[in-house]
Design an enzyme around this catalytic site. Sequence first.
Site, short mmCIF file in Angstrom:
data_model
loop_
_atom_site.label_atom_id
_atom_site.label_comp_id
_atom_site.label_asym_id
_atom_site.label_seq_id
_atom_site.Cartn_x
_atom_site.Cartn_y
_atom_site.Cartn_z
N GLU A 61 0.82 -1.22 0.00
CA GLU A 61 0.00 0.00 0.00
C GLU A 61 0.85 1.26 0.00
OE1 GLU A 61 -0.50 -2.65 1.85
OE2 GLU A 61 -2.61 -3.22 1.78
N HIS A 130 -10.13 -3.22 11.41
CA HIS A 130 -10.95 -3.28 10.20
C HIS A 130 -12.16 -2.35 10.30
CE1 HIS A 130 -8.54 -6.40 8.60
NE2 HIS A 130 -9.45 -7.00 7.86
#
Lengths: 346, 323
Positions: A61, A130
Amino acid sequence: MTREMTYRDALAAATMDAMEADASVIVFGLDVDDHTRIFGSTAGLLERFGPARVFGTPLSEDAMTGVAIGAALSGLRPIHVHIRADFLLLGMNQIANMMAPLRYLSGGRLAVPLVIRAIIGRGWGQGAQHSKSMHGVFARLPGLKVVLPTTPQDAYGLLRTAIADPNPVLCFEHRWLYDVSGPVDPAIAVSLGTAAVRRAGSAATVVAASWMTVEALKAADVLARHGVELEVVDVRSASPLDMDTIADSVARTGHCVVADYDWTYGGLAAEVAAEVGHRCFGALKAPVERLGFAPVPCPTTRPLETLFYPSAVTIIRTVERMLALPAADLSDESFYSYESRFTGPF
Amino acid sequence: MPESPSLDVALMRYARLLLIRRAEERIRLEYPRDEMKTPVHLGIGAEAIAVGLCDAAPEGTSMFGTYRNHALYLARTGDLDGFFGELYGRVTGGARGKAGSMHLSSPAQGLLATSAVVGTTIPVAVGAALAHRYRGLTAPSVGCLGDGAIEEGVFWESLNFACLKQLPVVFVCEDNGLAIHTTAAARQGFTSVTAAVSAFRCLVSDASGVDVHQVATIAAQAFAHVATMQRPAFLRFRWHRALGHVGIHEDYADGYRDAPSEAERQASDPLALCEAGLRARGVTAETLVEYDAGVTARIDAAVDRARSAPLPGADDLTTDVWA
């Protein structure tokens, strides 16, 4: 032409239409081209445009955020997709040290036209890594725009506008909104930096972000049955922030609850509350209230998770206290409907 | 050994080395005035890498650098006014003083960005290569990095993606064996970066970065390889950092590294090496003195212009944030 579609389909349609209109638009990110297609939000793109314009990436990322910047400097309009906003943080160096200040550092000679899409997870045990949004962290960086669409129309319109914008734009999409269905007219342009009054009311203003708009509208429905009309302002854009629309509303109602989908400390809720306090000082009949996550990491187990998140109930009780109203009997009301419906795992 | 360039080319490269060296030496003289308020990371000893690289780079190459970027900026642009203007924080700087030494750039001349955070421009260079490929441009992208950046995860992420997609990007590692004050031996759990990089699908080169002609030859071969084979290249060039990490002073007395002998100092000096080569080819000392005088006069004038140029005003604070 207006069509009924889900939020996820609206995201895919906006991307499809933008890519049709502009060959410089490309899409990449982990899993954008796998069989699940980011919950369907990148569906159809690979088939239509091929792997040069739509590709999955290594689990990198940080580098891929830099790749997006380099591509944006070089004539492309990349869209970098993260299936969780938490993963976006791996690219924070690129975002905070390059993407945001690069135009300034270049003395206006560079532009960074790119979009980062990040999905906010919730429920069924998403837990501390998350579930974050942290849009306020990004919104405070000069040079970045941040949007939080809550309706299919805005998912389409804000994403189209974000892709066309010459600045970097982060788009935060709540996972639970993906199933929301509504009318979408592609011809309606939604500009960045405009809030939307979702429901008009005179008793109090609820300024809501992302999923909290859904909760605020639910709260407004319930309170309306008890004779209290809430005005619900959907922030839509954390940067630029449309304080005019918010302040106009609070000036009329005299009461303001800020319901953010984030921790309240130093975030969008704090910013809105401070601005409302400043702009509406004379009109306020009670202190501004802020609602957000409990000041703890997001717990996994359902009973604690329920306590962690603000909800329609929290909004109702806050408004009642603010207006010195008795607590309404909510025993016949149905809340947490989505929590009961969402079965995960992701 | 590299092929000898023509005398014209050799003189052109010498002039560029000289420009960079004299400009940085001028910074060392000017800095104590405290008018040039920007952290400078001087590259005395590294000039040949930038000059050779820029000389070899095909038209349209996009370049990205580090905070030790003066040589790259001047090799790419030759623009002393933009250079000193930016260092003095004046409106004549390319970014009107908003960049300073650590963020020099000249997008119009293909130096797109430099960064003060180690490793940060590496993936950005890869992204430019991706765009070049996508747009059908033949020119590559170049990402310069120091040896410290090898220890950043983003280097390996970037190398992996570039090699996966076989992108036209040249990674140039300007290796001085130091990350600030820490030697490679104290930082690296591997014996050879080039051996590690050789496991990736790219061209790998390891050479001294002192001889500008050798750098230019290696870089030209790499650019040709990247263009014909359509794959990345990783070029390591070793150099000796003559000064401290930041600022204008030598720091051998600090004790973390040994001072070179006079012979070692000469051998690690790209300007001296280039000059010796020219002398051996019959260029007279007088000619070189003329070059020096010419460069010094240009620098004098550029510094004077920068020091008398306006500082940015209040209006400049809020411009250039948004496109």
